[in-house]
Design a protein around this motif. Structure first.
Motif, PDB file in Angstrom:
ATOM      1  N   UNK A 204       8.599 -13.655  -7.121  1.00  0.00           N
ATOM      2  CA  UNK A 204       8.893 -12.502  -7.975  1.00  0.00           C
ATOM      3  C   UNK A 204       7.639 -11.658  -8.199  1.00  0.00           C
ATOM      4  N   UNK A 205       6.515 -12.328  -8.450  1.00  0.00           N
ATOM      5  CA  UNK A 205       5.258 -11.593  -8.657  1.00  0.00           C
ATOM      6  C   UNK A 205       4.879 -10.800  -7.410  1.00  0.00           C
ATOM      7  N   UNK A 206       5.126 -11.361  -6.250  1.00  0.00           N
ATOM      8  CA  UNK A 206       4.817 -10.644  -5.017  1.00  0.00           C
ATOM      9  C   UNK A 206       5.708  -9.411  -4.876  1.00  0.00           C
ATOM     10  N   UNK A 207       6.971  -9.527  -5.269  1.00  0.00           N
ATOM     11  CA  UNK A 207       7.870  -8.371  -5.213  1.00  0.00           C
ATOM     12  C   UNK A 207       7.354  -7.231  -6.087  1.00  0.00           C
ATOM     13  N   UNK A 208       6.854  -7.579  -7.278  1.00  0.00           N
ATOM     14  CA  UNK A 208       6.316  -6.554  -8.173  1.00  0.00           C
ATOM     15  C   UNK A 208       5.089  -5.893  -7.559  1.00  0.00           C
ATOM     16  N   UNK A 209       4.211  -6.685  -6.945  1.00  0.00           N
ATOM     17  CA  UNK A 209       3.028  -6.126  -6.294  1.00  0.00           C
ATOM     18  C   UNK A 209       3.412  -5.171  -5.170  1.00  0.00           C
ATOM     19  N   UNK A 210       4.466  -5.491  -4.467  1.00  0.00           N
ATOM     20  CA  UNK A 210       4.911  -4.645  -3.360  1.00  0.00           C
ATOM     21  C   UNK A 210       5.585  -3.376  -3.874  1.00  0.00           C
ATOM     22  N   UNK A 211       6.017  -3.407  -5.137  1.00  0.00           N
ATOM     23  CA  UNK A 211       6.622  -2.216  -5.717  1.00  0.00           C
ATOM     24  C   UNK A 211       8.129  -2.260  -5.784  1.00  0.00           C
ATOM     25  N   UNK A 212       8.705  -3.467  -5.854  1.00  0.00           N
ATOM     26  CA  UNK A 212      10.154  -3.609  -5.895  1.00  0.00           C
ATOM     27  C   UNK A 212      10.546  -4.617  -6.963  1.00  0.00           C
ATOM     28  N   UNK A 213      11.770  -4.469  -7.457  1.00  0.00           N
ATOM     29  CA  UNK A 213      12.328  -5.481  -8.347  1.00  0.00           C
ATOM     30  C   UNK A 213      12.692  -6.709  -7.520  1.00  0.00           C
ATOM     31  N   UNK A 214      12.608  -7.903  -8.096  1.00  0.00           N
ATOM     32  CA  UNK A 214      12.929  -9.115  -7.329  1.00  0.00           C
ATOM     33  C   UNK A 214      14.320  -9.075  -6.696  1.00  0.00           C
ATOM     34  N   UNK A 215      15.284  -8.413  -7.365  1.00  0.00           N
ATOM     35  CA  UNK A 215      16.642  -8.365  -6.807  1.00  0.00           C
ATOM     36  C   UNK A 215      16.753  -7.448  -5.597  1.00  0.00           C
ATOM     37  N   UNK A 216      15.749  -6.582  -5.416  1.00  0.00           N
ATOM     38  CA  UNK A 216      15.823  -5.590  -4.336  1.00  0.00           C
ATOM     39  C   UNK A 216      14.938  -5.924  -3.142  1.00  0.00           C
ATOM     40  N   UNK A 217      14.249  -7.057  -3.206  1.00  0.00           N
ATOM     41  CA  UNK A 217      13.306  -7.365  -2.135  1.00  0.00           C
ATOM     42  C   UNK A 217      13.159  -8.870  -2.024  1.00  0.00           C
ATOM     43  N   UNK A 218      13.014  -9.369  -0.810  1.00  0.00           N
ATOM     44  CA  UNK A 218      12.863 -10.796  -0.578  1.00  0.00           C
ATOM     45  C   UNK A 218      11.523 -11.067   0.081  1.00  0.00           C
ATOM     46  N   UNK A 219      10.760 -11.977  -0.506  1.00  0.00           N
ATOM     47  CA  UNK A 219       9.448 -12.320   0.040  1.00  0.00           C
ATOM     48  C   UNK A 219       9.599 -13.158   1.299  1.00  0.00           C
ATOM     49  N   UNK A 220       8.712 -12.993   2.244  1.00  0.00           N
ATOM     50  CA  UNK A 220       8.749 -13.843   3.446  1.00  0.00           C
ATOM     51  C   UNK A 220       8.483 -15.302   3.095  1.00  0.00           C
ATOM     52  N   UNK A 221       8.893 -16.179   3.977  1.00  0.00           N
ATOM     53  CA  UNK A 221       8.617 -17.608   3.802  1.00  0.00           C
ATOM     54  C   UNK A 221       7.256 -17.924   4.416  1.00  0.00           C
TER      55      UNK A 221
ATOM     56  N   UNK B 212       0.822  -1.214   0.000  1.00  0.00           N
ATOM     57  CA  UNK B 212       0.000   0.000   0.000  1.00  0.00           C
ATOM     58  C   UNK B 212       0.853   1.259   0.000  1.00  0.00           C
ATOM     59  N   UNK B 213       2.047   1.157   0.575  1.00  0.00           N
ATOM     60  CA  UNK B 213       2.926   2.328   0.649  1.00  0.00           C
ATOM     61  C   UNK B 213       3.782   2.502  -0.600  1.00  0.00           C
ATOM     62  N   UNK B 214       4.170   1.400  -1.247  1.00  0.00           N
ATOM     63  CA  UNK B 214       5.193   1.484  -2.286  1.00  0.00           C
ATOM     64  C   UNK B 214       4.714   1.120  -3.689  1.00  0.00           C
ATOM     65  N   UNK B 215       3.554   0.539  -3.855  1.00  0.00           N
ATOM     66  CA  UNK B 215       3.156   0.041  -5.168  1.00  0.00           C
ATOM     67  C   UNK B 215       2.881   1.181  -6.151  1.00  0.00           C
ATOM     68  N   UNK B 216       3.450   1.104  -7.365  1.00  0.00           N
ATOM     69  CA  UNK B 216       3.126   2.110  -8.388  1.00  0.00           C
ATOM     70  C   UNK B 216       1.647   2.120  -8.758  1.00  0.00           C
ATOM     71  N   UNK B 217       0.979   0.999  -8.605  1.00  0.00           N
ATOM     72  CA  UNK B 217      -0.459   0.950  -8.888  1.00  0.00           C
ATOM     73  C   UNK B 217      -1.223   1.939  -8.018  1.00  0.00           C
ATOM     74  N   UNK B 218      -0.845   2.006  -6.753  1.00  0.00           N
ATOM     75  CA  UNK B 218      -1.503   2.943  -5.835  1.00  0.00           C
ATOM     76  C   UNK B 218      -1.135   4.379  -6.170  1.00  0.00           C
ATOM     77  N   UNK B 219       0.134   4.600  -6.518  1.00  0.00           N
ATOM     78  CA  UNK B 219       0.561   5.945  -6.905  1.00  0.00           C
ATOM     79  C   UNK B 219      -0.227   6.431  -8.119  1.00  0.00           C
ATOM     80  N   UNK B 220      -0.426   5.534  -9.097  1.00  0.00           N
ATOM     81  CA  UNK B 220      -1.199   5.886 -10.287  1.00  0.00           C
ATOM     82  C   UNK B 220      -2.645   6.194  -9.920  1.00  0.00           C
ATOM     83  N   UNK B 221      -3.254   5.372  -9.085  1.00  0.00           N
ATOM     84  CA  UNK B 221      -4.652   5.587  -8.702  1.00  0.00           C
ATOM     85  C   UNK B 221      -4.819   6.907  -7.972  1.00  0.00           C
TER      86      UNK B 221
END
Length: 487
Positions: A264-281, A83-92
């Motif tokens: 990777x898809x979750x990283x994109x939803x959160x607003x980060x590239x996969x290399x810059x963010x790690x999803x929780x287990x 909610x804080x970082x996603x470009x989708x929210x910024x666009x909306x």
């Protein structure tokens, strides 16, 4: 500034006060009325099974954002980050601000328009060209001089038939529609994040099941080796055990690939590239539907689900456009006034003798346009009819989505119960096969076969548990659940 000039300027600006005389005039075109709420009291089709996780409530509400019902701190953290970082929210949000600015523009255009002007020029006049002769001196008959001016003008449309008011109404409705679309974007994003988290947890559970099976396969191979050392096993058993191990190992790469893609898809939803963010287990054991889903009645769903409210606001805007097109068929009066101070010397520009003013009222009315204005009004009417149909379709689709989610949840419960019973039976069959093999009353192939069935049941149970969580997420989204978080 002298008092006479002030008085004249005040008189010019006072023409704007005529807006009060026409503010109460009726606006042409139809007035918008909210569509009636449906009379249906349920979403289920006759014969559908209702799940126990859904609670139909006339005053449905949840404490806090909807995903709190899953009791997962990791899920809560990731959704808040999205909610804080996603470009989708910024666009909306940016699109919403754009619509709000359009509303402010419509309000401003409907009010008095005041302009200021100032100028300085040097002019050479040819008075003889206008018949002024006899000055003798060429410089007097063709003088060159400086001219300084400053002034202000006011214009105002009386809006006799409410065209401007309908434009403001339409702009307000469009801003409201965009606000609802922004809410829909928030709800969709939170649901998609939760679905990806469930996908990750489900795949991880399947991988864990395969890892357990591989460990069992390795134990079987060790068992065969010991039997061979004692002369109680055949080479066929050894080959079968090794083959089973390799088959189970082959199951891991596709699952790991799917897991990586989900992360990777979750990283994109959160607003980060996969290399810059790690999803929780995420783990299935750590995500559970701890409370029932509070489900609004159909009559209330149309008053809370964002996409339905956006379609309703679009219908409102389309209805207002009919009024705009209708007002263009009628006359309009525009009042204008101006005050200009002009002099040959800058020091005299604000003197009384340097002032000039005018007041005017202009009437415009369409006489012949080849039927263009009536065609535009008919176009607006058809657009409103289409918008009404879209609204109805949006409501029907929403009800079907809720019904689908409810039916899916009921089926998930039945599937999980069946898989649970099958797992008990498969585990017992495997236990008996191992006992028989160890005591010489059975074969290794029977053990491997029982082990395979137990693995299949365990994987199916994990998929069913994940599917139940995913369908619960879809039910929250379909019911227009609140996504807002406490600050």
């Amino acid at each position: 500034m002298s008092q006479p000039i002030k008085s004249r300027l005040a008189a010019i600006l006072a023409c704007a006060s005529l807006s009060a005389l026409v503010a109460g005039c009726a606006s042409v075109g139809p007035d918008f009325a909210r569509p009636d709420a449906p009379a249906a009291s349920s979403y289920a089709m006759q014969g559908d099974t209702a799940p126990p996780q859904a609670r139909l409530d006339a005053a449905s509400s949840a404490s806090g954002p909807w995903w709190n019902a899953f009791g997962s701190p990791a899920l809560d953290s990731v959704i808040r980050q999205a909610l804080a970082d996603s470009p989708t929210i910024t666009e909306a949000d940016a699109t919403l601000r754009q619509a709000q600015s359009a509303l402010a523009q419509a309000h401003g255009a409907a009010g008095p328009q005041v302009d200021m002007n100032a100028g300085a020029k040097r002019e050479h006049a040819n008075l003889q060209a206008f018949g002024f002769t006899g000055f003798g001196d060429v410089e007097l008959s063709n003088p060159t001089f400086n001219l300084y001016s400053v002034g202000a003008g006011v214009g105002y449309d009386l809006d006799l038939f409410g065209g401007q008011r309908r434009r403001i109404e339409g702009a307000a409705a469009r801003a409201q529609a965009q606000s609802q679309r922004a809410d829909a974007a928030y709800l969709t994003l939170t649901a998609n994040v939760a679905l990806q988290a469930v996908t990750i947890a489900t795949l991880q559970a399947q991988i864990d099941a395969v890892d357990a099976m591989i460990a069992a396969d390795e134990a079987n191979i060790d068992l065969v080796r010991r039997a061979n050392a004692l002369g109680g096993s055949t080479s066929t058993a050894k080959v079968a055990a090794q083959s089973q191990l390799e088959q189970d190992r082959a199951l891991l790469p596709p699952l790991r690939g799917q897991l990586a893609a989900a992360r990777h898809a979750l990283a994109v939803l959160v607003g980060h590239a996969p290399a810059d963010w790690t999803a929780p287990d995420f783990k299935l054991t750590e995500i559970a539907l701890t409370s029932a889903v509070p489900l609004a009645l159909p009559s209330e769903l149309v008053r809370k689900r964002p996409d339905i409210l956006a379609a309703e606001a679009d219908l409102h805007a389309a209805t207002a456009d009919i009024g705009v097109a209708t007002a263009d068929l009628y006359p309009n009066i525009r009042l204008t006034s101006s005050l200009t101070q002009g002099s040959l010397k800058p020091g005299d520009i604000f003197s009384y003798d340097a002032s000039a003013w005018d007041l005017a009222a202009g009437l415009t009315a369409p006489l012949f346009d080849g039927g263009a204005l009536k065609a535009r009004r008919q176009q607006a009417r058809e657009a409103a009819q289409a918008s009404s149909a879209r609204y109805q379709q949006t409501v029907l689709t929403a009800f079907a989505q809720v019904a689908d989610a409810l039916t899916a949840l009921a089926a998930d419960d039945e599937a999980i119960a069946a898989h649970g019973r099958a797992q008990v039976q498969a585990d017992e069959t495997l236990r008996l096969a191992k006992v028989a093999y160890e005591k010489g009353g059975g074969t290794l192939l029977e053990v491997l076969d029982a082990q395979r069935r137990a693995h299949d049941v365990q994987s199916s149970l994990a998929r069913a548990q994940g599917q139940r969580l995913a369908d619960a997420v879809r039910l929250f989204a379909a019911s227009g659940a609140d996504w807002r978080t406490a600050s």
